[in-house]
Design an enzyme around this catalytic site. Sequence first.
Site, PDB file in Angstrom:
ATOM      1  N   CYS A  44      70.946  54.078  26.651  1.00  0.00           N
ATOM      2  CA  CYS A  44      69.844  53.701  27.539  1.00  0.00           C
ATOM      3  C   CYS A  44      69.716  52.187  27.685  1.00  0.00           C
ATOM      4  CB  CYS A  44      68.537  54.300  27.021  1.00  0.00           C
ATOM      5  SG  CYS A  44      67.095  53.732  27.922  1.00  0.00           S
ATOM      6  N   LYS A  76      71.142  49.678  34.368  1.00  0.00           N
ATOM      7  CA  LYS A  76      71.228  50.345  35.680  1.00  0.00           C
ATOM      8  C   LYS A  76      70.026  49.995  36.553  1.00  0.00           C
ATOM      9  CE  LYS A  76      69.143  53.783  36.454  1.00  0.00           C
ATOM     10  NZ  LYS A  76      69.414  55.149  36.025  1.00  0.00           N
ATOM     11  N   GLY A 121      79.137  63.770  41.944  1.00  0.00           N
ATOM     12  CA  GLY A 121      77.982  63.953  42.818  1.00  0.00           C
ATOM     13  C   GLY A 121      76.700  64.057  42.029  1.00  0.00           C
ATOM     14  N   TYR A 138      73.854  62.340  38.916  1.00  0.00           N
ATOM     15  CA  TYR A 138      72.943  61.192  38.805  1.00  0.00           C
ATOM     16  C   TYR A 138      73.701  59.862  38.923  1.00  0.00           C
ATOM     17  CZ  TYR A 138      69.132  63.867  36.412  1.00  0.00           C
ATOM     18  OH  TYR A 138      68.113  64.710  36.060  1.00  0.00           O
ATOM     19  N   ARG A 156      83.344  67.125  44.693  1.00  0.00           N
ATOM     20  CA  ARG A 156      84.015  68.417  44.909  1.00  0.00           C
ATOM     21  C   ARG A 156      83.119  69.481  45.533  1.00  0.00           C
ATOM     22  NH1 ARG A 156      84.556  70.655  38.641  1.00  0.00           N
ATOM     23  NH2 ARG A 156      82.339  70.734  38.177  1.00  0.00           N
ATOM     24  N   ALA A 205      64.108  61.540  37.388  1.00  0.00           N
ATOM     25  CA  ALA A 205      64.196  60.666  38.555  1.00  0.00           C
ATOM     26  C   ALA A 205      65.650  60.306  38.782  1.00  0.00           C
ATOM     27  CB  ALA A 205      63.394  59.406  38.293  1.00  0.00           C
ATOM     28  N   HIS A 250      44.196  56.152  50.152  1.00  0.00           N
ATOM     29  CA  HIS A 250      44.677  55.750  51.466  1.00  0.00           C
ATOM     30  C   HIS A 250      44.694  54.240  51.619  1.00  0.00           C
ATOM     31  CE1 HIS A 250      45.449  56.282  55.716  1.00  0.00           C
ATOM     32  NE2 HIS A 250      44.491  55.413  55.983  1.00  0.00           N
ATOM     33  N   GLU A 301      49.652  59.922  49.201  1.00  0.00           N
ATOM     34  CA  GLU A 301      48.570  60.758  49.727  1.00  0.00           C
ATOM     35  C   GLU A 301      49.114  61.955  50.501  1.00  0.00           C
ATOM     36  OE1 GLU A 301      46.090  59.129  52.977  1.00  0.00           O
ATOM     37  OE2 GLU A 301      47.517  57.483  53.055  1.00  0.00           O
TER      38      GLU A 301
HETATM   39  P1  NDP Z   1      76.028  64.895  36.087  1.00  0.00           P
HETATM   40  O1  NDP Z   1      76.172  66.091  35.237  1.00  0.00           O
HETATM   41  O2  NDP Z   1      74.717  64.557  36.662  1.00  0.00           O
HETATM   42  O3  NDP Z   1      77.054  65.011  37.297  1.00  0.00           O
HETATM   43  C1  NDP Z   1      78.412  65.212  37.074  1.00  0.00           C
HETATM   44  C2  NDP Z   1      79.083  65.321  38.431  1.00  0.00           C
HETATM   45  O4  NDP Z   1      80.490  65.367  38.247  1.00  0.00           O
HETATM   46  C3  NDP Z   1      78.674  66.579  39.176  1.00  0.00           C
HETATM   47  O5  NDP Z   1      78.543  66.256  40.518  1.00  0.00           O
HETATM   48  C4  NDP Z   1      79.868  67.504  38.922  1.00  0.00           C
HETATM   49  O6  NDP Z   1      80.090  68.386  39.964  1.00  0.00           O
HETATM   50  C5  NDP Z   1      81.009  66.526  38.861  1.00  0.00           C
HETATM   51  N1  NDP Z   1      82.102  67.007  38.052  1.00  0.00           N
HETATM   52  C6  NDP Z   1      82.047  67.450  36.777  1.00  0.00           C
HETATM   53  N2  NDP Z   1      83.270  67.777  36.349  1.00  0.00           N
HETATM   54  C7  NDP Z   1      84.126  67.550  37.362  1.00  0.00           C
HETATM   55  C8  NDP Z   1      85.509  67.703  37.521  1.00  0.00           C
HETATM   56  N3  NDP Z   1      86.282  68.176  36.553  1.00  0.00           N
HETATM   57  N4  NDP Z   1      86.052  67.366  38.703  1.00  0.00           N
HETATM   58  C9  NDP Z   1      85.273  66.901  39.694  1.00  0.00           C
HETATM   59  N5  NDP Z   1      83.954  66.743  39.610  1.00  0.00           N
HETATM   60  C10 NDP Z   1      83.377  67.055  38.449  1.00  0.00           C
HETATM   61  O7  NDP Z   1      76.640  63.717  35.229  1.00  0.00           O
HETATM   62  P2  NDP Z   1      76.494  62.157  35.323  1.00  0.00           P
HETATM   63  O8  NDP Z   1      77.745  61.637  34.721  1.00  0.00           O
HETATM   64  O9  NDP Z   1      76.137  61.719  36.696  1.00  0.00           O
HETATM   65  O10 NDP Z   1      75.270  61.873  34.367  1.00  0.00           O
HETATM   66  C11 NDP Z   1      75.252  62.417  33.056  1.00  0.00           C
HETATM   67  C12 NDP Z   1      73.855  62.704  32.625  1.00  0.00           C
HETATM   68  O11 NDP Z   1      73.211  61.493  32.307  1.00  0.00           O
HETATM   69  C13 NDP Z   1      72.967  63.352  33.672  1.00  0.00           C
HETATM   70  O12 NDP Z   1      73.109  64.726  33.715  1.00  0.00           O
HETATM   71  C14 NDP Z   1      71.601  62.933  33.244  1.00  0.00           C
HETATM   72  O13 NDP Z   1      71.154  63.853  32.304  1.00  0.00           O
HETATM   73  C15 NDP Z   1      71.843  61.582  32.610  1.00  0.00           C
HETATM   74  N6  NDP Z   1      71.461  60.494  33.531  1.00  0.00           N
HETATM   75  C16 NDP Z   1      70.170  60.381  33.923  1.00  0.00           C
HETATM   76  C17 NDP Z   1      69.790  59.387  34.789  1.00  0.00           C
HETATM   77  C18 NDP Z   1      68.377  59.291  35.220  1.00  0.00           C
HETATM   78  O14 NDP Z   1      67.523  59.839  34.533  1.00  0.00           O
HETATM   79  N7  NDP Z   1      68.079  58.640  36.331  1.00  0.00           N
HETATM   80  C19 NDP Z   1      70.746  58.422  35.305  1.00  0.00           C
HETATM   81  C20 NDP Z   1      72.075  58.643  34.851  1.00  0.00           C
HETATM   82  C21 NDP Z   1      72.412  59.641  33.994  1.00  0.00           C
HETATM   83  P3  NDP Z   1      79.399  69.823  40.043  1.00  0.00           P
HETATM   84  O15 NDP Z   1      78.015  69.582  40.500  1.00  0.00           O
HETATM   85  O16 NDP Z   1      80.241  70.538  41.037  1.00  0.00           O
HETATM   86  O17 NDP Z   1      79.480  70.398  38.672  1.00  0.00           O
END
Ligand code: NDP
Length: 460
Positions: free
Chosen positions: A43, A51, A177, A179, A200, A342, A437, A442
């Site tokens: 974090c 970030k 795709g 966070y 994907r 978020a 407002h 709101e």
């Molecule tokens: P996420 O789990 O959010 O997303 C992973 C992405 O990678 C998904 O879109 C997934 O696709 C794709 N993916 C996974 N495996 C493959 C693969 N083998 N080939 C292609 N695509 C793949 O992970 P992040 O790395 O973005 O973040 C990790 C975690 O960190 C989050 O889940 C969250 O808990 C935490 N985080 C929180 C934040 C916040 O609170 N603002 C900010 C950043 C991180 P599919 O959907 O198809 O599985």
Amino acid sequence: MADFDYDLFVIGAGSGGVRAARVAAMSGAKVAVAEEDRVGGTCVIRGCVPKKFMVYASEYSKSFETAKGYGWDVGTPTFDWPKFLMAKDDEIARLSGIYVRNLQNAGAELVHARATLKDRHTVEVEGKGTFTARKILIATGGRPWMPRDLEGVEHAISSNEAFHLQQLPKRIVIAGGGYIACEFACIFNGLGVETTLIHRGPNILRGFDDDVRSHLAEEMDARGIKIRLGTQPARIEQTATGLVTHCADNHSLDSDVVMFALGREPYTQGLGLEAAGVELAANGAVKVDQYSRSNIDNIWAVGDVTDRINLTPVAIREGAAFAQTEFHDNPTSFDHEMVASAVFTQPQMGSVGLSEADARHKYGKVDIYLAKFRAMKETFYGGHQRCLMKLVVEQGTEKIVGCHVVAPDGPEIIQMAAIAMKMGVTKPQWDATCAVHPTLAEELVTLRDKYMPPALGAVA
Ligand code: NDP
């Protein structure tokens, strides 16, 4: 009873480990915390905090445009990446220092070294020897997962490196795709980097509400981010002019940097958990019960290493609950229901409770309240950014089971909505709340008409 060097040995000084160590040490327990990197964890060091600074930095490009619409002459703003990085690193160092002091003030001992388990009560600390502990807490977090078998993966970076790029690239390809992919796509786009997101699935942010996902994808596209769905990198090639990402659909994308954000994995490899008999899930996460206790009764785990809800405040609450239970004679288990989250995209998104699809699955019949609009700040100067606010209400009980906001400050708004929803607010109670407002928020308390999607509306 056997004598131990410590009452508690914590491995990992991130959000969960530090909170647990502090709360435990405040009981008078003898506590040690080992950290192989800087104190603060993902974090503070390479996640949420840096970030957010990058989000702030990148939001200025739109702010300058908005400012012109409000009569300001802002000239031609330029961005100094090295200057920003230096300021960011200074602030991270300051915050990490606060974590160290907080630990010390609580009376916990900090060991700057890698620790591994030798058995259920013994920890080996690199260069410092072995120590025994009555209780052990694993709080080692997670690490970016990289597709190690992909040809050319060594040319790609993860979010860890994105915080330290020597220069701002002109073009970036971000795979994923979730966070991290969406947040960094918006960050780099906002900083003027030609940004392509490749994912994907059929849309970004799987797991969130479908209207939110579509709306956000449209808004990101409107800001200039190229989103390519239904494909993924198959090979990365280094050329004289940069990197070429060859995609599964035979397209190729040129860029200077390729970043993978394909999820994170629990950081348990090489920790010696097998030696202690700790049971892991298939993805390496420590399996724990509602009190964060593993199958070994003197070993607990909190935070991302348990892969429950991988968010900083959750790790903090799990760490505090563990320490309350074990060191303050106050059995506490963190309730993982209704945790808001978020995504710091541009516009930002805040969400609490269920998506419409999940709510329909769970409750059968739900009512939807939805508004999409341009806020007055946008309309004033002809800006195009649109907000989305959506409530999902269980029919019969009238309980609000989902609230989703895509808007500037959406995460700030959702924090407040989460209080009411955690208390089980109903739609009539929500509606009884008078609007503030003129605000964006709101709109949330003035959603009166049930939403009919166009196709359903035509039938109704
Ligand atoms: P996420 O789990 O959010 O997303 C992973 C992405 O990678 C998904 O879109 C997934 O696709 C794709 N993916 C996974 N495996 C493959 C693969 N083998 N080939 C292609 N695509 C793949 O992970 P992040 O790395 O973005 O973040 C990790 C975690 O960190 C989050 O889940 C969250 O808990 C935490 N985080 C929180 C934040 C916040 O609170 N603002 C900010 C950043 C991180 P599919 O959907 O198809 O599985």
